[in-house]
Design an enzyme around this catalytic site. Structure first.
Site, short mmCIF file in Angstrom:
data_model
loop_
_atom_site.label_atom_id
_atom_site.label_comp_id
_atom_site.label_asym_id
_atom_site.label_seq_id
_atom_site.Cartn_x
_atom_site.Cartn_y
_atom_site.Cartn_z
N GLU A 51 0.78 -1.34 0.05
CA GLU A 51 -0.04 0.08 -0.01
C GLU A 51 1.05 1.15 0.00
O GLU A 51 1.92 1.34 0.73
CB GLU A 51 -0.93 -0.17 1.14
CG GLU A 51 -2.12 -0.89 1.03
CD GLU A 51 -2.95 -1.13 2.27
OE1 GLU A 51 -2.46 -0.40 3.31
OE2 GLU A 51 -3.90 -1.60 2.24
N ASP B 258 -10.86 8.82 -22.20
CA ASP B 258 -10.81 7.29 -21.91
C ASP B 258 -10.60 6.52 -23.15
O ASP B 258 -11.40 6.08 -24.12
CB ASP B 258 -12.18 6.88 -21.21
CG ASP B 258 -12.25 5.45 -20.92
OD1 ASP B 258 -11.30 4.89 -21.15
OD2 ASP B 258 -13.26 5.09 -20.28
N ARG C 205 -4.75 -7.56 -17.54
CA ARG C 205 -5.92 -6.88 -16.95
C ARG C 205 -5.50 -6.06 -16.02
O ARG C 205 -4.92 -6.32 -14.86
CB ARG C 205 -6.91 -7.94 -16.57
CG ARG C 205 -7.48 -8.93 -17.42
CD ARG C 205 -8.58 -9.50 -16.80
NE ARG C 205 -9.95 -8.76 -17.59
CZ ARG C 205 -10.13 -8.81 -18.73
NH1 ARG C 205 -9.92 -9.83 -19.47
NH2 ARG C 205 -11.32 -7.95 -19.00
C1 PLP Z 1 -13.51 -1.50 -21.28
C2 PLP Z 1 -13.68 0.04 -20.93
C3 PLP Z 1 -13.49 0.66 -19.54
C4 PLP Z 1 -13.56 -0.37 -18.25
O1 PLP Z 1 -12.59 -1.29 -18.23
P1 PLP Z 1 -12.85 -2.76 -17.17
O2 PLP Z 1 -11.42 -2.79 -17.23
O3 PLP Z 1 -13.77 -3.43 -17.86
O4 PLP Z 1 -13.42 -1.93 -15.90
C5 PLP Z 1 -13.73 1.74 -19.42
N1 PLP Z 1 -14.09 2.49 -20.55
C6 PLP Z 1 -14.08 2.22 -21.74
C7 PLP Z 1 -14.06 3.18 -22.87
C8 PLP Z 1 -13.81 0.77 -22.00
O5 PLP Z 1 -13.96 0.27 -23.32
#
Ligand code: PLP
Length: 419
Positions: free
Chosen positions: A57, A201, A236
């Site tokens: 942490e 994102d 992941r």
């Molecule tokens: C896949 C995705 C996420 C989330 O990812 P996880 O690892 O499934 O929580 C967030 N934003 C976008 C645009 C995604 O395609």
């Protein structure tokens, strides 16, 4: 004394067998799921390491546990590689995945009830961009933007009007099913005009951005979030990149606000994936993904498939299957029976329900990792066409599955160890 060293096969043959079967399934099928990929063996080795045993942490140099002399350099290497690959001031590599990375942006840079803007889920956005069943739609005043009814693309004049009207604190760009280029510059100007922070994102396109096959949101975006396991081809996980002025808020939002100990095995694997992503081979890969997606889109269009927005600029293609007198879910099931994996997906202005929408989403990142090129896309399109037309014919689907299996043998999947 119990011995903790017998192999997985000896300890738990049930789970061992299921993993073996999954490995074989991954080897024998054409994976068109746009959010998936095959990581390298090196990434998997780091993931399956003793680092999973360690608690740490805090951040490098400021930890709450002893024994960090090797963990600190691992996390520091991951951070430095992320900053250098994407050209960011600051990187946090601890988010457990993409959704927690986005959650950290909300809790770090906004207050509950603040107005945020994001692409609506059924138009290709993500749950965490303000959709009503997600925390982001529940605790924030989420304004959801949609696509142009004619072009099925983002209309920047409409985005500007919406932003001026609602004065959001955060504007999210990025999505899960948008096959076109994101104009980060235009979003940046709008964010500046209305005093919002621009959040890019890039979960889906991070590998394309890293490889120069999609424009980068840096330096215009204030914050960039991403997963590490989609086109970036890592383990992941998630990452947040940001301008220096938001670094402390983002770090505190991840730890101690949202998370506890970072997953060090994942951090190490992210470092490995970032090293791979900085190579010329990866640049070639990223461009090949786009070439393959365009070739596949063309081959499908030639067979009469209706492609949303008419094609693709990135790794993914969104298809309206209803002209074939079928809907998304049965089409996806038929393809799966034929050894071609994808997912059903809503299309813009979809009149159908989420559990059986009108569309399919496919992507070229995994097949490109297996070494497929433009000239192989005609075969993929032909099998898709046959399977959708034969959706109720189990014999024909099985016949296609065997052809697909045979075809896949020429393209060994990275990290998959089937003899
Ligand atoms: C896949 C995705 C996420 C989330 O990812 P996880 O690892 O499934 O929580 C967030 N934003 C976008 C645009 C995604 O395609």
């Amino acid at each position: 004394m119990s011995d903790l060293n017998p192999s997985l096969q000896q300890v738990d043959s049930e789970i061992f067998d299921l993993i073996q079967k999954e490995e074989q399934r991954q080897d024998e099928s054409i994976r068109l799921i746009a959010s998936e990929n095959y990581t390298s063996k090196a990434v998997m080795e780091a993931t399956g390491s003793v680092l999973t045993n360690k608690y740490s942490e805090g951040y490098p140099g400021r930890r709450y546990y002893e024994g960090q002399q090797f963990i600190d350099p691992i996390e520091t290497i991951a951070i430095e590689r992320a900053k250098s690959l994407f050209g960011a001031d600051h990187a946090n590599v601890q988010p457990y995945s993409g959704s927690p990375a986005n959650q950290a942006v909300y809790v770090g840079l906004a207050e509950p009830e603040d107005t945020i803007m994001g692409l609506s889920l059924p138009f290709g956005g993500h749950l965490t961009h303000g959709w009503k069943v997600n925390f982001s739609g529940k605790y924030y005043n989420a304004i959801q933007y949609e696509l142009d009814p004619e072009t099925h693309r983002i209309d920047m004049d409409y985005i500007r009007d919406l932003a001026k009207k609602h004065q959001p604190r955060l504007i999210f760009t990025g999505g899960t099913a948008y096959p076109r280029i994101w104009d980060f510059e235009a979003f940046g100007e709008i964010a500046k005009e209305v005093g919002a922070l621009l959040i890019a994102d890039i979960a889906h396109i991070a590998g394309l951005v890293a490889g120069g096959a999609h424009p980068s949101p840096l330096p215009v975006a204030d914050v960039v979030t991403t997963t590490t396991h989609k086109t970036l081809r890592g383990p992941r996980g998630g990452m947040i990149l940001c301008k220096e002025e938001y670094a402390t808020k983002i770090n505190r939002a991840i730890f101690p606000y949202l998370q506890g100990g970072p997953h060090n095995h994942t951090t190490a694997a992210i470092a490995v994936a970032l090293k791979e992503a900085a190579t010329d081979e990866f640049k070639t890969y990223a461009h090949q993904v786009v070439k393959n997606a365009k070739a596949l889109a063309q081959a499908l269009a030639d067979k009469g498939f209706r492609l949303i927005s008419g094609g693709t600029d990135n790794h993914l293609i969104l298809i309206d299957v209803t002209p074939f007198d079928i809907t998304g879910a049965p089409a996806a099931h038929a393809l799966n029976d034929a050894g071609i994996e994808c997912n059903y997906n809503a299309i813009p202005f979809d009149p159908r329900k989420p559990m059986d929408p009108s569309g399919l989403r496919i992507g070229a990142s995994s097949i490109t990792s297996r070494g497929m090129k433009e000239e192989h896309m005609e075969s993929v399109a032909t099998w898709m066409d046959r399977a959708i037309r034969a959706s109720e014919n189990a014999d024909e689907l099985e016949k296609i599955r065997l052809e697909v299996k045979e075809f896949c043998q020429a393209f060994p999947a990275p990290g998959v160890m089937v003899d």
